[in-house]
Motif scaffolding. Structure first.
Motif, PDB file in Angstrom:
ATOM      1  N   MET A  95      10.293  14.836  11.650  1.00  0.00           N
ATOM      2  CA  MET A  95      10.673  16.199  12.019  1.00  0.00           C
ATOM      3  C   MET A  95       9.596  16.828  12.898  1.00  0.00           C
ATOM      4  N   HIS A  96       9.975  17.879  13.587  1.00  0.00           N
ATOM      5  CA  HIS A  96       9.017  18.685  14.340  1.00  0.00           C
ATOM      6  C   HIS A  96       8.431  19.715  13.382  1.00  0.00           C
ATOM      7  N   ALA A  97       7.390  19.304  12.659  1.00  0.00           N
ATOM      8  CA  ALA A  97       6.755  20.167  11.669  1.00  0.00           C
ATOM      9  C   ALA A  97       5.509  20.857  12.213  1.00  0.00           C
ATOM     10  N   CYS A  98       5.234  20.688  13.508  1.00  0.00           N
ATOM     11  CA  CYS A  98       4.059  21.330  14.103  1.00  0.00           C
ATOM     12  C   CYS A  98       4.435  22.171  15.329  1.00  0.00           C
ATOM     13  N   GLY A  99       5.711  22.238  15.643  1.00  0.00           N
ATOM     14  CA  GLY A  99       6.156  23.101  16.722  1.00  0.00           C
ATOM     15  C   GLY A  99       6.047  22.524  18.111  1.00  0.00           C
ATOM     16  N   HIS A 100       5.883  21.204  18.221  1.00  0.00           N
ATOM     17  CA  HIS A 100       5.787  20.614  19.548  1.00  0.00           C
ATOM     18  C   HIS A 100       7.100  20.723  20.317  1.00  0.00           C
ATOM     19  N   ASP A 101       8.212  20.859  19.590  1.00  0.00           N
ATOM     20  CA  ASP A 101       9.485  21.140  20.260  1.00  0.00           C
ATOM     21  C   ASP A 101       9.415  22.478  20.980  1.00  0.00           C
ATOM     22  N   GLY A 102       8.802  23.471  20.338  1.00  0.00           N
ATOM     23  CA  GLY A 102       8.625  24.782  20.959  1.00  0.00           C
ATOM     24  C   GLY A 102       7.652  24.750  22.115  1.00  0.00           C
ATOM     25  N   HIS A 103       6.558  24.016  21.965  1.00  0.00           N
ATOM     26  CA  HIS A 103       5.575  23.911  23.052  1.00  0.00           C
ATOM     27  C   HIS A 103       6.220  23.290  24.296  1.00  0.00           C
ATOM     28  N   THR A 104       7.016  22.236  24.070  1.00  0.00           N
ATOM     29  CA  THR A 104       7.693  21.575  25.189  1.00  0.00           C
ATOM     30  C   THR A 104       8.680  22.515  25.857  1.00  0.00           C
ATOM     31  N   ALA A 105       9.467  23.247  25.049  1.00  0.00           N
ATOM     32  CA  ALA A 105      10.444  24.176  25.617  1.00  0.00           C
ATOM     33  C   ALA A 105       9.753  25.295  26.390  1.00  0.00           C
ATOM     34  N   MET A 106       8.614  25.792  25.893  1.00  0.00           N
ATOM     35  CA  MET A 106       7.904  26.855  26.593  1.00  0.00           C
ATOM     36  C   MET A 106       7.397  26.380  27.955  1.00  0.00           C
ATOM     37  N   LEU A 107       6.876  25.154  28.007  1.00  0.00           N
ATOM     38  CA  LEU A 107       6.362  24.665  29.283  1.00  0.00           C
ATOM     39  C   LEU A 107       7.504  24.371  30.252  1.00  0.00           C
ATOM     40  N   LEU A 108       8.633  23.887  29.743  1.00  0.00           N
ATOM     41  CA  LEU A 108       9.803  23.730  30.609  1.00  0.00           C
ATOM     42  C   LEU A 108      10.254  25.086  31.148  1.00  0.00           C
ATOM     43  N   GLY A 109      10.229  26.104  30.292  1.00  0.00           N
ATOM     44  CA  GLY A 109      10.596  27.440  30.742  1.00  0.00           C
ATOM     45  C   GLY A 109       9.663  27.951  31.822  1.00  0.00           C
ATOM     46  N   ALA A 110       8.369  27.690  31.670  1.00  0.00           N
ATOM     47  CA  ALA A 110       7.399  28.091  32.690  1.00  0.00           C
ATOM     48  C   ALA A 110       7.663  27.354  33.995  1.00  0.00           C
ATOM     49  N   ALA A 111       7.999  26.068  33.896  1.00  0.00           N
ATOM     50  CA  ALA A 111       8.287  25.291  35.104  1.00  0.00           C
ATOM     51  C   ALA A 111       9.481  25.867  35.845  1.00  0.00           C
ATOM     52  N   LYS A 112      10.540  26.228  35.110  1.00  0.00           N
ATOM     53  CA  LYS A 112      11.720  26.801  35.760  1.00  0.00           C
ATOM     54  C   LYS A 112      11.401  28.154  36.386  1.00  0.00           C
ATOM     55  N   LEU A 113      10.672  28.979  35.640  1.00  0.00           N
ATOM     56  CA  LEU A 113      10.304  30.307  36.117  1.00  0.00           C
ATOM     57  C   LEU A 113       9.476  30.230  37.404  1.00  0.00           C
ATOM     58  N   LEU A 114       8.473  29.362  37.417  1.00  0.00           N
ATOM     59  CA  LEU A 114       7.590  29.259  38.578  1.00  0.00           C
ATOM     60  C   LEU A 114       8.274  28.568  39.754  1.00  0.00           C
ATOM     61  N   ALA A 115       9.172  27.629  39.464  1.00  0.00           N
ATOM     62  CA  ALA A 115       9.913  26.980  40.548  1.00  0.00           C
ATOM     63  C   ALA A 115      10.842  27.982  41.231  1.00  0.00           C
ATOM     64  N   GLU A 116      11.429  28.880  40.458  1.00  0.00           N
ATOM     65  CA  GLU A 116      12.359  29.867  41.013  1.00  0.00           C
ATOM     66  C   GLU A 116      11.647  31.018  41.714  1.00  0.00           C
ATOM     67  N   GLU A 117      10.536  31.467  41.127  1.00  0.00           N
ATOM     68  CA  GLU A 117       9.897  32.680  41.627  1.00  0.00           C
ATOM     69  C   GLU A 117       8.649  32.429  42.463  1.00  0.00           C
ATOM     70  N   GLY A 118       7.997  31.282  42.264  1.00  0.00           N
ATOM     71  CA  GLY A 118       6.737  31.052  42.973  1.00  0.00           C
ATOM     72  C   GLY A 118       5.690  32.050  42.528  1.00  0.00           C
TER      73      GLY A 118
END
Length: 383
Positions: A95-118
């Motif tokens: 299981m994801h008992a340390c939140g690495h699923d959340g860390h991965t999702a946050m960095l993916l979100g940052a990638a999308k945000l920065l790719a769209e907005e620069g």
């Protein structure tokens, strides 16, 4: 501009998909493919298989010649989930008992945000690391030429923190998380009948004495100004109800913040093991390994992280972590190569990390993505 509410919903869906499909260190095949697919859809250049199952996404804007990195960990733990949520783990015993699923999702979100907005000038490396829990993933990526193939000058990472309110941020300069060393001490003697202890050299009494003696390393051999922990976690023998053991294994874990303290703990452990074994007429073999290095934040980059956090969070929600913690984190390995900063974001009133009832709080996802973006826009500022 990016619709942040829509991004939050999307990140939540990503996080829950990852949570339902956890993978252990160096086994993150599905996770890595998921990450790579998203990064390519955002328009990033993507390299897979770095250090085994690691992924690196590259995004460049403007003409700046500086490069920085943002990192997330992807691996799960060998823990059976007790949660009853619809997206609970579909992999028994993992299981994801340390939140690495959340860390991965946050960095993916940052990638999308920065790719769209620069909004930055230079090159970004999005590093998705395998096997953080092992303390082996960062080293595997570095040994696979991470810095030579995808050079960067500094690196930032984050971790969720149960007990810290959602929307709150903490970090500190200097030592943040400890090194972790592991040890195994094997005592060898001659076992025998429980009714005739004098006829052999049994190892259980020697092992019990050694467990106690090891506690003097921190209390009597280290300076009170140094932080050190020596924990015996296992004592295993080959004895049984009416047979005294001829073999005893003592295993455990040590924590420290300075290499000199780690070296002193090992030296004292070997000396105490040898002396105790001699006193009980048995033999001792000591194996001592260093699993994690201490995590030391760069002071100037900590100031930058605080400034970035204050741009997106309430000023009174941004604070200095009260003291270093004796948990360990593989992000530290990157900091032996380049300066960087590791921070903590609140996960609210959740179960503790590494607990079978733990779950990442999706309300923190957007805070993490926006923090990553704010750091980038400060460190690779346009103009």
């Amino acid at each position: 501009m990016t619709d942040l509410d829509a991004l939050h919903r999307e990140m939540t869906a990503w996080r829950r998909d990852l949570h339902a499909h956890p993978e252990f260190g160096f086994e993150e095949e599905r996770t890595a493919a998921f990450v790579a697919e998203k990064l390519r859809a955002f328009g990033l250049e993507v390299a897979e298989g770095i250090g085994g199952t690691g992924v690196v996404g590259t995004l460049t804007r403007g003409s700046g010649n500086r490069a920085i990195a943002l990192r997330a960990d992807m691996d799960a733990l060998r823990i059976a989930e007790q949660g009853t949520v619809a997206y609970r783990s579909q992999t028994p015993g993992t299981m994801h008992a340390c939140g690495h699923d959340g860390h991965t999702a946050m960095l993916l979100g940052a990638a999308k945000l920065l790719a769209e907005e620069g909004g930055f000038d230079g090159t970004l490396r999005f590093i998705f690391q395998p096997a953080e829990e092992w303390g082996r993933g960062a080293l595997a990526m570095l040994e696979d030429g991470l810095l030579e193939r995808f050079p960067f000058e500094e690196i930032f990472g984050l971790h969720n923190m149960p007990g810290l309110p959602i929307g709150h941020f903490e970090t500190r300069s200097g030592p943040v998380m400890s090194a972790e060393d592991n040890f195994e001490i094997v005592l060898k003697g001659v076992g025998g009948h429980a009714a005739r202890p004098h006829a052999g050299q049994e190892t259980l009494v020697a092992a019990c004495a050694l467990v106690v003696n090891l506690q003097t390393i921190v209390s009597r051999r280290l300076s009170p100004a140094d932080i050190g922990v020596v924990s015996v976690t296992e004592l295993i023998t080959d004895g049984t109800r009416n047979a005294l053991p001829g073999l005893a294994r003592i295993l455990g874990d040590c924590r420290s913040f300075r290499p000199e303290v780690s070296a002193a703990i090992e030296q004292e452990m070997r000396r105490i093991a040898e002396g105790t074994a001699q006193a009980y007429n048995v033999a001792a073999e000591v194996t001592y390994t260093r699993e994690f290095v201490p995590l030391i934040n760069d002071a100037a980059l900590v100031d930058e992280a605080f400034a970035a956090a204050r741009q997106i969070l309430a000023n009174d929600a941004v604070g200095i972590a009260a003291e270093p913690m004796t948990a360990s984190e593989d992000f530290a390995r990157f900091l032996t190569e380049v300066p960087g900063c590791f921070v903590f974001l609140g996960n609210g009133n959740s179960a503790p990390l590494h607990n079978p009832a733990y779950d990442f709080n999706d309300e923190g996802l957007l805070h993490g993505a926006r923090f990553h973006a704010a750091v980038v826009r400060r460190r690779l500022a346009v103009g």
